[in-house]
Design a protein around this motif. Sequence first.
Motif, short mmCIF file in Angstrom:
data_model
loop_
_atom_site.label_atom_id
_atom_site.label_comp_id
_atom_site.label_asym_id
_atom_site.label_seq_id
_atom_site.Cartn_x
_atom_site.Cartn_y
_atom_site.Cartn_z
N GLY A 234 0.82 -1.20 0.00
CA GLY A 234 0.00 0.00 0.00
C GLY A 234 0.85 1.25 0.00
N LYS A 235 1.93 1.26 0.79
CA LYS A 235 2.81 2.44 0.82
C LYS A 235 3.50 2.66 -0.51
CE LYS A 235 3.71 2.20 5.80
NZ LYS A 235 4.74 2.00 6.84
N ALA A 236 3.95 1.57 -1.14
CA ALA A 236 4.60 1.71 -2.44
C ALA A 236 3.63 2.24 -3.48
CB ALA A 236 5.17 0.34 -2.89
N ALA A 237 2.42 1.69 -3.46
CA ALA A 237 1.42 2.17 -4.41
C ALA A 237 1.08 3.63 -4.14
CB ALA A 237 0.15 1.30 -4.31
N ASP A 238 1.08 3.98 -2.85
CA ASP A 238 0.74 5.36 -2.49
C ASP A 238 1.76 6.34 -3.05
OD1 ASP A 238 -0.74 7.37 -0.88
OD2 ASP A 238 1.16 7.50 0.19
N SER A 239 3.05 5.99 -2.99
CA SER A 239 4.07 6.89 -3.53
C SER A 239 3.96 7.01 -5.04
CB SER A 239 5.46 6.38 -3.12
OG SER A 239 5.68 5.09 -3.70
N LYS A 240 3.65 5.90 -5.71
CA LYS A 240 3.51 5.96 -7.16
C LYS A 240 2.30 6.79 -7.56
CE LYS A 240 5.77 1.53 -8.08
NZ LYS A 240 5.62 0.19 -8.66
N LEU A 241 1.19 6.59 -6.87
CA LEU A 241 -0.02 7.33 -7.19
C LEU A 241 0.16 8.82 -6.97
CD1 LEU A 241 -2.65 4.92 -5.65
CD2 LEU A 241 -2.35 5.42 -8.06
N LYS B 66 -12.06 -13.34 13.02
CA LYS B 66 -12.00 -12.41 11.89
C LYS B 66 -10.62 -12.51 11.26
CE LYS B 66 -16.06 -10.49 11.86
NZ LYS B 66 -16.97 -10.64 10.68
N VAL B 67 -10.57 -13.02 10.04
CA VAL B 67 -9.30 -13.15 9.34
C VAL B 67 -8.87 -11.82 8.75
CG1 VAL B 67 -8.12 -14.31 7.42
CG2 VAL B 67 -9.75 -15.57 8.83
N LEU B 68 -9.84 -11.06 8.18
CA LEU B 68 -9.55 -9.75 7.60
C LEU B 68 -10.33 -8.66 8.33
CD1 LEU B 68 -9.60 -10.36 3.72
CD2 LEU B 68 -7.61 -9.94 5.16
N PRO B 69 -9.71 -7.51 8.53
CA PRO B 69 -10.46 -6.39 9.12
C PRO B 69 -11.41 -5.79 8.07
CG PRO B 69 -8.25 -5.68 8.55
CD PRO B 69 -8.30 -7.16 8.30
N PRO B 70 -12.41 -5.02 8.51
CA PRO B 70 -13.32 -4.42 7.53
C PRO B 70 -12.62 -3.51 6.52
CG PRO B 70 -14.23 -4.29 9.75
CD PRO B 70 -12.82 -4.76 9.89
N GLN B 71 -11.55 -2.85 6.95
CA GLN B 71 -10.83 -1.92 6.08
C GLN B 71 -9.35 -2.29 6.08
OE1 GLN B 71 -12.59 0.17 4.41
NE2 GLN B 71 -11.19 1.65 3.51
N THR B 72 -8.85 -2.69 4.92
CA THR B 72 -7.45 -3.06 4.80
C THR B 72 -6.67 -1.92 4.15
OG1 THR B 72 -7.74 -4.01 2.61
CG2 THR B 72 -8.17 -5.46 4.50
N PRO B 73 -5.34 -1.95 4.23
CA PRO B 73 -4.54 -0.96 3.50
C PRO B 73 -4.82 -0.94 2.01
CG PRO B 73 -3.18 -2.09 5.11
CD PRO B 73 -4.51 -2.79 5.12
N LEU B 74 -5.17 -2.10 1.46
CA LEU B 74 -5.51 -2.14 0.03
C LEU B 74 -6.79 -1.32 -0.23
CD1 LEU B 74 -5.02 -3.21 -2.83
CD2 LEU B 74 -6.37 -5.24 -2.21
N ASN B 75 -7.77 -1.46 0.65
CA ASN B 75 -9.00 -0.67 0.51
C ASN B 75 -8.72 0.82 0.62
OD1 ASN B 75 -10.52 -3.26 2.42
ND2 ASN B 75 -10.77 -2.94 0.22
N GLU B 76 -7.82 1.18 1.53
CA GLU B 76 -7.47 2.60 1.69
C GLU B 76 -6.76 3.13 0.44
OE1 GLU B 76 -5.14 2.69 5.19
OE2 GLU B 76 -6.80 2.20 6.55
N CYS B 77 -5.88 2.32 -0.12
CA CYS B 77 -5.19 2.73 -1.35
C CYS B 77 -6.19 2.89 -2.50
CB CYS B 77 -4.14 1.68 -1.70
SG CYS B 77 -3.22 2.03 -3.21
N LEU B 78 -7.16 1.95 -2.60
CA LEU B 78 -8.15 2.04 -3.66
C LEU B 78 -9.05 3.26 -3.48
CD1 LEU B 78 -9.39 0.70 -6.15
CD2 LEU B 78 -10.88 -0.61 -4.62
#
Length: 602
Positions: free
Chosen positions: A5-12, A107-119
Amino acid sequence: AAAGGKAADSKLSGVFGSLGGLGGSAKAATSNAEAAAVVPVAGFKGGLEELNEKLEGVALVMQHVESYDRFIRHQARELEETMGPTQGGAPDQLESKEGGPQAKPRKVLPPQTPLNECLAEVGGYYQALEKAQVLGSIAKALALDDLPASAHAAVRQVAAKAQARAAGDQAADDLGAAALGGNSALAKGGGGGGGGGGGSSLGEAGSLASSCVEDSFYVCQCAAQRAIAAGHPQSSSAVVNHVNNALAQELLEPLVAKAEASATALGKGGDWDALSGSLTSLTDRLGATGVGALADNASHYLGAAAQKVKDQRKVSAGGGSSALLAGAAPGVGADKAVFEAARRAALGRARHVVNLSNLEASSGCAKRLRDALKAEVEATFDFGSPAKAQLEACVAELGATAQRFEAAQQGVLSALAQALRPRLRALVAEVLGEKSGHPGFDLGEEEDFLVAGASVEWASRFAEGLQALLEPLLGDGLLAPRSAQLLLVPVGDFVAKRLETSLRRLAFNQAGGLQLDKDLRGVVGWFVARAGRSIKSECFTRLSQFVSLLTLDALEDATELWADTAEDAHTQGWHLTSDEARKVLALRVDFDRKQIDKLNLR
């Protein structure tokens, strides 16, 4: 996932960081006189075309991410069901109602993941770019606006007919009249407001709209459907809101301004007065007889302007038409000049009428866009999700935008009808006013009634006047059907009131009342042929009741007529009060005034 997510954030940030304030820059870039040239939009040197390509790519990425997220969450739910709830004294235990420990689902995944935040961040940039695309495209469509094919065809037919008249080619002239549907024939009762070519994706009214309407709604539909297909509900809602706001502001306001200006021009005579001046100038330079035959052509399309030319012809002298045309220099002869004048006037008229039709077409397009997006949402998002309900509410707002177009359409056409009132008032006064010379309807002997029945001069003159006044608006089928009806209803209502006022000063007997009934059927028929049968009940019910009182065999029949009409569900009772009905009966020279006052009209 966090590192990704951080890498994608810098590119975006590097890709989208320079995209602030998109809407205003996109609009300004495309609203100049060189709208056809490629102008950078939102930092894209390729303009709207390059921006559209990038948006396709971003939407595809978002769609893949949403699909991946749904897949992972589905796998996580299956894993949670396999693992079962937590056991023992784990910190995620809950207390049961009895006070003992209660197991909590894993709960395996939280409701909001870093991927969701990036999207979500990508979606924010994406919806801003879509806004820039929509605003820029609407501004460009307005700058490059053009008449529909049906309007160009009508103008070409007018010009061809003028040229045929000028050349004395009666066969070509008749062919042109047939192609136009015979607009000049009053008896045909066809015509106005219902035509228009088919084949447009915008529907019946859309085929009569200028290019900016179809182009704008096409861009808006593409943007909204692309956002919905991306599958990110928040971005989809934002894009639909941008589309709705752009239509309600960036498109509606210019269209209303154009329609209001056209209504003003049409109400005052518009381009026909300018045409009259140009034809009159030709008369002065070339001789009235020389352009007389050519001026007759303009009368089919340009109403009063041609009449002024004919008036000039009556008081002028000149040589023969063929000799004048034969001696004219190529390109500057009377035929060429009148041809160009007729073409320019017809083109100006077409622009004004199409500007009125644009509002009706836009309203219909907004409704169809709402329905198309609603179906798209149903097919894309899961049933019952809160995000889907929010998106559906945004789509439903397009219905309110359609109503705004309808309200603007009704306001503009009401203003046009108001502007036509002075000429309608003068037309009624010309045939039934105090200075019209009309002898009244006290026809006397039965033989006089038979003679009068064979001639409806005032009604014919009035219908011809309506034709000359309104056919430039209704002819060639360029005014959308609903717009034609919205115009003719207030016109018909005003005409009915003016006719009633003029008739109240005349004397009647039964023969005259029957003659008036026959005359008015022709006038009402003119409106019915152009606006449908509903206009008869909307505008002429009161006048019909006025005439029915004048056709009674005996005064005693008034009581029975009053009772029957009061119970008539079709007319919804009397539109005249009892006092007004007595005043109408008093117009009959053979009815006793004292007996009229004694009538029981309740």
